[in-house]
Design an enzyme around this catalytic site. Sequence first.
Site, PDB file in Angstrom:
ATOM      1  N   GLU A  90       0.828  -1.204   0.000  1.00  0.00           N
ATOM      2  CA  GLU A  90       0.000   0.000   0.000  1.00  0.00           C
ATOM      3  C   GLU A  90       0.860   1.251   0.000  1.00  0.00           C
ATOM      4  O   GLU A  90       1.964   1.267   0.539  1.00  0.00           O
ATOM      5  CB  GLU A  90      -0.860   0.022   1.263  1.00  0.00           C
ATOM      6  CG  GLU A  90      -1.787  -1.150   1.353  1.00  0.00           C
ATOM      7  CD  GLU A  90      -2.522  -1.187   2.678  1.00  0.00           C
ATOM      8  OE1 GLU A  90      -3.387  -2.046   2.832  1.00  0.00           O
ATOM      9  OE2 GLU A  90      -2.222  -0.365   3.567  1.00  0.00           O
ATOM     10  N   CYS A 103       2.892   8.391   2.032  1.00  0.00           N
ATOM     11  CA  CYS A 103       3.316   7.421   3.044  1.00  0.00           C
ATOM     12  C   CYS A 103       3.700   6.138   2.300  1.00  0.00           C
ATOM     13  O   CYS A 103       2.877   5.551   1.612  1.00  0.00           O
ATOM     14  CB  CYS A 103       2.162   7.182   4.013  1.00  0.00           C
ATOM     15  SG  CYS A 103       2.554   5.985   5.272  1.00  0.00           S
ATOM     16  N   CYS A 110       5.342  -7.521   7.465  1.00  0.00           N
ATOM     17  CA  CYS A 110       6.279  -7.000   8.467  1.00  0.00           C
ATOM     18  C   CYS A 110       6.485  -8.060   9.550  1.00  0.00           C
ATOM     19  O   CYS A 110       5.542  -8.736   9.945  1.00  0.00           O
ATOM     20  CB  CYS A 110       5.736  -5.725   9.090  1.00  0.00           C
ATOM     21  SG  CYS A 110       6.870  -4.974  10.269  1.00  0.00           S
ATOM     22  N   CYS A 114       3.333  -5.934  15.518  1.00  0.00           N
ATOM     23  CA  CYS A 114       2.609  -5.029  16.425  1.00  0.00           C
ATOM     24  C   CYS A 114       1.132  -5.433  16.432  1.00  0.00           C
ATOM     25  O   CYS A 114       0.523  -5.612  15.366  1.00  0.00           O
ATOM     26  CB  CYS A 114       2.755  -3.583  15.976  1.00  0.00           C
ATOM     27  SG  CYS A 114       4.468  -3.044  15.887  1.00  0.00           S
ATOM     28  N   CYS A 117      -1.767  -3.579  14.332  1.00  0.00           N
ATOM     29  CA  CYS A 117      -1.467  -3.241  12.938  1.00  0.00           C
ATOM     30  C   CYS A 117      -1.853  -4.384  11.998  1.00  0.00           C
ATOM     31  O   CYS A 117      -1.442  -5.530  12.200  1.00  0.00           O
ATOM     32  CB  CYS A 117       0.033  -2.951  12.832  1.00  0.00           C
ATOM     33  SG  CYS A 117       0.614  -2.802  11.148  1.00  0.00           S
ATOM     34  N   GLY A 162       5.786  -2.360   6.770  1.00  0.00           N
ATOM     35  CA  GLY A 162       7.167  -2.800   6.969  1.00  0.00           C
ATOM     36  C   GLY A 162       7.953  -1.936   7.932  1.00  0.00           C
ATOM     37  O   GLY A 162       7.552  -0.830   8.281  1.00  0.00           O
ATOM     38  N   GLU A 163       9.075  -2.475   8.370  1.00  0.00           N
ATOM     39  CA  GLU A 163      10.010  -1.756   9.242  1.00  0.00           C
ATOM     40  C   GLU A 163      11.200  -1.345   8.368  1.00  0.00           C
ATOM     41  O   GLU A 163      12.011  -2.192   7.967  1.00  0.00           O
ATOM     42  CB  GLU A 163      10.437  -2.670  10.405  1.00  0.00           C
ATOM     43  CG  GLU A 163      11.680  -2.235  11.160  1.00  0.00           C
ATOM     44  CD  GLU A 163      11.662  -0.802  11.646  1.00  0.00           C
ATOM     45  OE1 GLU A 163      10.761  -0.419  12.408  1.00  0.00           O
ATOM     46  OE2 GLU A 163      12.572  -0.034  11.257  1.00  0.00           O
ATOM     47  N   SER A 194      10.397   6.432   9.571  1.00  0.00           N
ATOM     48  CA  SER A 194       9.800   6.086  10.856  1.00  0.00           C
ATOM     49  C   SER A 194      10.181   4.659  11.207  1.00  0.00           C
ATOM     50  O   SER A 194       9.997   3.746  10.404  1.00  0.00           O
ATOM     51  CB  SER A 194       8.285   6.219  10.725  1.00  0.00           C
ATOM     52  OG  SER A 194       7.677   5.807  11.909  1.00  0.00           O
ATOM     53  N   SER A 216       8.533   5.136  16.247  1.00  0.00           N
ATOM     54  CA  SER A 216       7.202   4.627  16.583  1.00  0.00           C
ATOM     55  C   SER A 216       7.295   4.041  17.984  1.00  0.00           C
ATOM     56  O   SER A 216       7.732   2.908  18.155  1.00  0.00           O
ATOM     57  CB  SER A 216       6.795   3.523  15.595  1.00  0.00           C
ATOM     58  OG  SER A 216       6.787   4.038  14.299  1.00  0.00           O
ATOM     59  N   HIS A 218       4.780   4.328  20.949  1.00  0.00           N
ATOM     60  CA  HIS A 218       3.463   3.746  21.254  1.00  0.00           C
ATOM     61  C   HIS A 218       3.285   3.175  22.658  1.00  0.00           C
ATOM     62  O   HIS A 218       2.170   2.794  23.023  1.00  0.00           O
ATOM     63  CB  HIS A 218       3.054   2.681  20.226  1.00  0.00           C
ATOM     64  CG  HIS A 218       3.191   3.125  18.798  1.00  0.00           C
ATOM     65  ND1 HIS A 218       2.916   4.410  18.379  1.00  0.00           N
ATOM     66  CD2 HIS A 218       3.596   2.458  17.679  1.00  0.00           C
ATOM     67  CE1 HIS A 218       3.145   4.504  17.083  1.00  0.00           C
ATOM     68  NE2 HIS A 218       3.554   3.352  16.638  1.00  0.00           N
ATOM     69  N   ASN A 292      -6.923   4.367  14.351  1.00  0.00           N
ATOM     70  CA  ASN A 292      -7.951   4.121  13.346  1.00  0.00           C
ATOM     71  C   ASN A 292      -8.380   2.668  13.541  1.00  0.00           C
ATOM     72  O   ASN A 292      -7.597   1.763  13.259  1.00  0.00           O
ATOM     73  CB  ASN A 292      -7.284   4.236  11.962  1.00  0.00           C
ATOM     74  CG  ASN A 292      -8.052   5.077  11.000  1.00  0.00           C
ATOM     75  OD1 ASN A 292      -9.246   5.319  11.169  1.00  0.00           O
ATOM     76  ND2 ASN A 292      -7.369   5.539   9.970  1.00  0.00           N
ATOM     77  N   CYS A 335      -2.432   1.410   8.112  1.00  0.00           N
ATOM     78  CA  CYS A 335      -1.448   0.541   7.484  1.00  0.00           C
ATOM     79  C   CYS A 335      -1.910  -0.908   7.359  1.00  0.00           C
ATOM     80  O   CYS A 335      -2.256  -1.551   8.340  1.00  0.00           O
ATOM     81  CB  CYS A 335      -0.187   0.630   8.329  1.00  0.00           C
ATOM     82  SG  CYS A 335       1.083  -0.478   7.861  1.00  0.00           S
TER      83      CYS A 335
HETATM   84  S1  SF4 Z   1       3.191  -0.871  12.976  1.00  0.00           S
HETATM   85 FE1  SF4 Z   1       4.904  -0.824  11.530  1.00  0.00          FE
HETATM   86  S2  SF4 Z   1       6.518  -2.026  12.595  1.00  0.00           S
HETATM   87 FE2  SF4 Z   1       4.564  -2.557  13.592  1.00  0.00          FE
HETATM   88  S3  SF4 Z   1       3.823  -4.394  12.506  1.00  0.00           S
HETATM   89 FE3  SF4 Z   1       2.887  -2.584  11.517  1.00  0.00          FE
HETATM   90  S4  SF4 Z   1       4.249  -2.138   9.821  1.00  0.00           S
HETATM   91 FE4  SF4 Z   1       5.388  -3.432  11.218  1.00  0.00          FE
END
Ligand code: SF4
Length: 346
Positions: A90, A103, A110, A114, A117, A162-163, A194, A216, A218, A292, A335
């Site tokens: 995306e 973005c 990933c 998290c 996500c 992704g990271e 990020s 990030s 959180h 969201n 995301c």
């Molecule tokens: S928030 Fe970012 S680092 Fe965490 S799982 Fe989603 S894409 Fe990966």
Amino acid sequence: MTNLLDLTFHELESLIVSLGEPPYRARQVWQWLWQKSCRDVATMTDVSKALRTRLAEVAVIAWPAVAEVRESRDGTVKFLLELTDGERVECVIIPEKDHFTACLSTQVGCAMGCGFCATGMLGFRRNMTSGEMLGQVLVARQYLLDKGAVLALRNLVFMGMGEPLLNYDNLVKTLEALHHPQGLDMSGRRITVSTAGVARHLLDLGRMGLCALAISLHAPTQALREKIMPGAAKLELSKLIDILAQYPLKPREKLTFEYLLLAGVNDADANARELVRLLSRVKAKVNLIVYNATPGLPYGPPAMERVLAFQEILKSKGLTTTIRKSKGGDIAAACGQLRAECAGGE
Ligand code: SF4
């Protein structure tokens, strides 16, 4: 076949020399790729016919294909892009006051897992190449041109799927290509990477000075981070802050910490006070993001009064704190949501 978008400028030069042409031809080809949005070598009219023929025998220009576009009422546009092997990622463009911000994704899926996500739920599939990352910029820019948009694409955030620091070499190639003066020519001030925090690359990225950094975060404690960000929490929060305390910053520059507010999870007054304590060792500003809601995930957004109360505690302790409104809520802009939907919640 080589995708020309995957090559650094020097790699393109070497390719052109290997085809028996002088290296300066690389500049012309590079401009076609990045400034003129060329998608077919045959249309590079100021490049000799002989070079075009030879290039077309060994290379292609492969942009990601647009599988789906969703436009939000607030002007946010989300693209589901298909890569050459059929994988989907995306990319979102967000209207700001006088420009668009894109973005960008850096990996298919990933590994960080998290819990809030949709991309994390997918697991890791593969790294994106630099050409695929940059292809998102080309697609977004072309879309705005085709639409006759008044605002141009000016800022980039690597904050999508992704990271980024787990795809470090391709990320650096991408950042270098973005800066190239004969190419996209983007200033590092307009690019933010990020990361949830990957110890081995953080300081190197800072030393290169090709982008701004956002963390990030959180969660303000190791225990809470382990619960909601298990992959990122493998780097102890205290160690992450130790590293960030050494991060090279320009005078008056601050590190941005993203803090996604999840109702009843990390949005209490006590969490705000813990956050103040945690960030006391670094030059920090905080971006609060209201979650969201994502179908299938057990988290929700806090009420606005809670968000404001949280912000007030940070501000009262001298932390610059902004609230970022989630945009594109009507088009699954968080995301990984659109990809999950279009894959039938895969
Ligand atoms: S928030 Fe970012 S680092 Fe965490 S799982 Fe989603 S894409 Fe990966």
